[in-house]
Write an enzyme that holds these catalytic residues in place. Structure first.
Site, PDB file in Angstrom:
ATOM      1  N   GLU A 169      94.154  11.357  31.822  1.00  0.00           N
ATOM      2  CA  GLU A 169      94.246   9.925  32.187  1.00  0.00           C
ATOM      3  C   GLU A 169      93.378   9.073  31.273  1.00  0.00           C
ATOM      4  OE1 GLU A 169      93.001   6.182  34.340  1.00  0.00           O
ATOM      5  OE2 GLU A 169      91.764   7.807  33.568  1.00  0.00           O
ATOM      6  N   GLU A 170      92.192   9.580  31.003  1.00  0.00           N
ATOM      7  CA  GLU A 170      91.217   8.789  30.240  1.00  0.00           C
ATOM      8  C   GLU A 170      91.634   8.583  28.786  1.00  0.00           C
ATOM      9  OE1 GLU A 170      89.027   7.243  31.700  1.00  0.00           O
ATOM     10  OE2 GLU A 170      88.063   8.364  33.323  1.00  0.00           O
ATOM     11  N   ASP A 229      91.492   6.787  42.487  1.00  0.00           N
ATOM     12  CA  ASP A 229      90.678   6.835  41.273  1.00  0.00           C
ATOM     13  C   ASP A 229      89.434   5.988  41.526  1.00  0.00           C
ATOM     14  OD1 ASP A 229      89.586   6.925  38.766  1.00  0.00           O
ATOM     15  OD2 ASP A 229      91.281   6.012  37.722  1.00  0.00           O
ATOM     16  N   HIS A 242      82.172   6.751  32.719  1.00  0.00           N
ATOM     17  CA  HIS A 242      82.336   7.019  31.276  1.00  0.00           C
ATOM     18  C   HIS A 242      80.991   7.247  30.576  1.00  0.00           C
ATOM     19  CE1 HIS A 242      86.386   4.610  31.384  1.00  0.00           C
ATOM     20  NE2 HIS A 242      86.364   5.642  32.211  1.00  0.00           N
TER      21      HIS A 242
HETATM   22  N1  BES Z   1      88.930   4.754  36.821  1.00  0.00           N
HETATM   23  C1  BES Z   1      89.233   4.024  35.634  1.00  0.00           C
HETATM   24  C2  BES Z   1      89.945   2.724  35.926  1.00  0.00           C
HETATM   25  C3  BES Z   1      89.111   1.627  36.514  1.00  0.00           C
HETATM   26  C4  BES Z   1      87.824   1.370  36.068  1.00  0.00           C
HETATM   27  C5  BES Z   1      89.666   0.844  37.512  1.00  0.00           C
HETATM   28  C6  BES Z   1      87.094   0.343  36.643  1.00  0.00           C
HETATM   29  C7  BES Z   1      88.949  -0.180  38.056  1.00  0.00           C
HETATM   30  C8  BES Z   1      87.658  -0.435  37.624  1.00  0.00           C
HETATM   31  C9  BES Z   1      90.119   4.842  34.721  1.00  0.00           C
HETATM   32  O1  BES Z   1      89.777   6.186  34.701  1.00  0.00           O
HETATM   33  C10 BES Z   1      89.936   4.317  33.323  1.00  0.00           C
HETATM   34  O2  BES Z   1      88.895   4.504  32.775  1.00  0.00           O
HETATM   35  N2  BES Z   1      90.934   3.625  32.795  1.00  0.00           N
HETATM   36  C11 BES Z   1      90.845   3.084  31.458  1.00  0.00           C
HETATM   37  C12 BES Z   1      92.211   2.738  30.956  1.00  0.00           C
HETATM   38  C13 BES Z   1      93.081   3.947  30.734  1.00  0.00           C
HETATM   39  C14 BES Z   1      94.475   3.524  30.392  1.00  0.00           C
HETATM   40  C15 BES Z   1      92.504   4.835  29.663  1.00  0.00           C
HETATM   41  C16 BES Z   1      89.978   1.826  31.465  1.00  0.00           C
HETATM   42  O3  BES Z   1      89.935   1.134  32.481  1.00  0.00           O
HETATM   43  O4  BES Z   1      89.336   1.555  30.444  1.00  0.00           O
HETATM   44 ZN    ZN Z   2      87.875   6.328  33.600  1.00  0.00          ZN
END
Ligand code: BES
Ligand code: ZN
Length: 432
Positions: free
Chosen positions: A290-291, A318, A395
Site C-alpha cells: 500500500e505504501e 488504516d 512513516h
Molecule cells: N495510512 C496512510 C494514509 C493516511 C495518512 C490517511 C494520514 C489519513 C491520514 C497510508 O498508509 C499512506 O501513507 N498513504 C499515502 C498515499 C499512498 C497512495 C502511498 C500517503 O498518505 O502519503
Molecule cells: Zn502509510
C-alpha cells in the site's frame, strides 16, 4: 495548509518524498498521468516535458471539511503524457513542497487505461455505480441486533495490542524487503491456524507482479449467497525512509497499519469462534505494497472487476489506534461511497452510542479504499482522528505502540464498528 500532519512528515526527512505514491521506473519512457489542477500547475512550473493535454470533469460527492453538508464538487482532471517517466520523482518532490501533500497524480500504462479510470470516477460521481447492480445492492438495514450484541463484548483490546506488538517487532514490513515478505507469510500462517477445522473458511495469498510481498486473505464462505462478497481490509506493509534505504531499516508501522490488521484480525477471531455462519461471503484482506502506491489493493480490485465479482461492500481499516481528536471515528468521505458511509455512520450511532463520529476528506487517494472505488465498488474508510490530528509519527521509526499509550482501547471502537458491519451486511440473504 490543508494537511499539517503530512507537511510535518514531509519536512521531517528529505526522503519523505520517496514515500509518496509514484511508480519509480528504471528506464526513461513516456508515462500517462491524471492529475488535479494544483499538481498540473506544479508540473508546468517544473518545466517537465509533456504533451497531449486534455481535461475531464469529474463530480465528487464528498463532504467538505468541517461541515456536515454534502456539497457535490466539480473537479477537473488533467490527462497528459510526460516524455520521460524518470521525471516523476521530481514532480512528486515539487508537489510535496508546493502543496504539502503527496503528488496527487496517478500514473497509467497508456491513454486508454487513464480514460477508463476517469470514466469510472465519472460514473461514480453521477451515481451510476458500475458493478453493484440493483439485484445485489445491499439494503442498509440494522436488523441483526441480537447477533451483534452477543458478539461485541467478546472483542478484546488486549488481543489487538498483542497483534500490533507482534507486527511492530519486524525490522520492517516494507514491500520489497525480506522481513516484509516474512511478515506477510507469517500472517498467512497465523490466519491458516485460525481457520483450521472449518471447511467453510480458507486462507490464500495473492501474489503481485513486480514485488515479492504477497497480500493475504481469509475467506468465510457465505452459506446462502456465497458470490456476494464483503471485504474488510487493511495494509500489512510499512514504510520509513530507513526501510527504503536499508534491508533491515526500522519501520515498525504500529499505527500505520499494524493497528488496522490487528483490528480486523480480532473481528475475524470473534467471528470464527462464534457459531455464526454468514449468508454472504466475508473476506478479510491484508494488502501488500500500500505504501508504495496502493499496489496490492489495486491488483486485487482490478482482478475482482475483471472476473465480475460481486463485492457488496468494502471497509478499510488504516490507522485505528491513535486517539488524536475529539472525534472518535472520522469517516473519510472522498473516494468512498456516500450511501455506504451513511450506513457505517448509522451502525456507529446504533452500536457505539456516545461516540463522536465526524466526516473529513483526505484530498487524494490516501489508502486502499480508493482502489475499490476506482473499480466501481462501494468502499468506506473509518479513520482514527480528524485530519491533521492523526498520528504524526507514521512513516518514521517512532511509529510504535508507546505513541498511543500502549493501549488498543481506541482501536477497539473500530473493531466493534467492523464487527457490526460484517454481521449486519453479512447476514442479509438477498431476495431473489
Ligand atoms: N495510512 C496512510 C494514509 C493516511 C495518512 C490517511 C494520514 C489519513 C491520514 C497510508 O498508509 C499512506 O501513507 N498513504 C499515502 C498515499 C499512498 C497512495 C502511498 C500517503 O498518505 O502519503
Ligand atoms: Zn502509510
Amino acid at each position: 495548509m490543508r494537511h499539517p500532519t503530512l507537511a510535518r512528515r514531509a519536512t521531517a526527512a528529505a526522503l519523505a518524498t520517496t514515500l509518496c505514491a509514484t511508480a519509480l521506473p528504471a528506464a526513461a519512457a513516456p508515462a500517462w498521468l491524471t492529475l488535479d489542477e494544483a499538481a498540473w500547475r506544479v508540473l508546468q512550473q517544473q518545466g517537465i516535458t509533456h504533451d497531449a493535454v486534455e481535461r475531464h470533469v469529474v463530480r465528487t460527492p464528498a463532504i467538505e471539511r468541517g461541515t456536515a453538508q454534502r456539497s457535490p464538487r466539480q473537479d477537473t482532471l488533467v490527462l497528459l503524457r510526460v516524455a520521460d517517466d524518470g521525471e516523476l520523482p521530481r514532480l512528486s518532490l515539487a508537489a510535496h513542497d508546493a502543496l504539502h501533500r503527496c503528488g496527487g497524480f496517478m500514473a497509467h500504462a497508456n491513454r486508454d487505461d487513464a480514460l477508463r479510470t476517469i470514466q469510472r470516477l465519472q460514473a461514480r460521481g453521477e451515481g451510476r455505480l458500475s458493478r453493484t447492480a440493483a439485484a445485489t445492492a445491499p439494503a442498509y438495514t440494522i436488523d441483526d441486533e441480537a447477533k451483534v450484541q452477543k458478539l461485541l463484548p467478546r472483542l478484546q483490546d488486549t488481543r489487538i495490542l498483542d497483534t500490533i506488538t507482534q507486527l511492530q517487532g519486524y525490522a520492517n514490513r516494507y514491500y520489497r524487503s525480506q522481513t516484509g515478505v516474512k511478515a506477510a507469510d507469517d500472517l498467512a500462517q497465523r490466519w491458516a491456524d485460525m481457520a483450521a477445522g472449518r471447511s467453510d473458511v480458507s486462507v490464500s495469498r495473492f501474489g503481485h507482479p513486480g514485488f515479492p510481498q504477497q497480500s493475504v486473505m481469509l475467506t468465510v464462505r457465505g452459506a446462502t449467497a456465497p458470490d456476494e462478497i464483503i471485504v474488510i481490509g487493511g495494509h500489512l506493509d510499512s514504510i520509513s525512509p530507513q526501510a527504503v534505504l536499508r534491508p533491515k531499516g526500522r519501520a515498525p508501522g504500529a499505527d500505520d497499519d499494524a493497528s488496522g490488521i490487528a483490528t480486523l484480525q480480532e473481528v475475524m477471531r470473534v467471528i470464527l469462534d462464534s457459531n455464526w455462519k454468514p449468508a454472504r461471503t466475508i473476506q478479510f484482506i491484508g494488502y501488500a505494497g500500500e505504501e508504495a502506491g496502493l499496489l496490492g489493493s489495486k491488483d486485487i480490485a482490478a482482478r475482482y472487476a475483471s472476473e465480475n465479482k460481486q463485492v457488496v461492500g468494502v471497509l478499510q481499516l488504516d490507522m485505528t489506534a491513535y486517539e488524536g481528536s475529539a472525534s472518535d471515528i472520522t469517516l473519510i468521505s472522498d473516494y468512498t461511497d456516500s450511501a455506504q458511509d451513511d450506513f457505517v455512520a448509522a451502525l456507529a450511532s446504533h452500536y457505539l452510542p456516545g461516540l463522536t463520529v465526524t466526516r473529513d476528506v483526505c484530498g487524494y487517494a490516501c489508502s486502499d479504499h480508493a482502489s475499490w472505488t476506482a473499480q466501481g465498488y462501494p468502499a468506506s474508510f473509518p479513520f482514527e482522528a480528524s485530519f491533521g490530528e492523526d498520528n504524526p509519527h507514521i512513516h518514521t521509526t517512532k511509529d510504535k505502540t508507546d505513541q498511543f499509550g500502549n493501549t488498543a482501547s481506541h482501536a477497539l471502537k473500530f473493531a466493534k464498528l467492523a464487527l457490526a458491519y460484517a454481521v449486519e451486511l453479512g447476514s442479509d440473504a438477498p431476495a431473489r
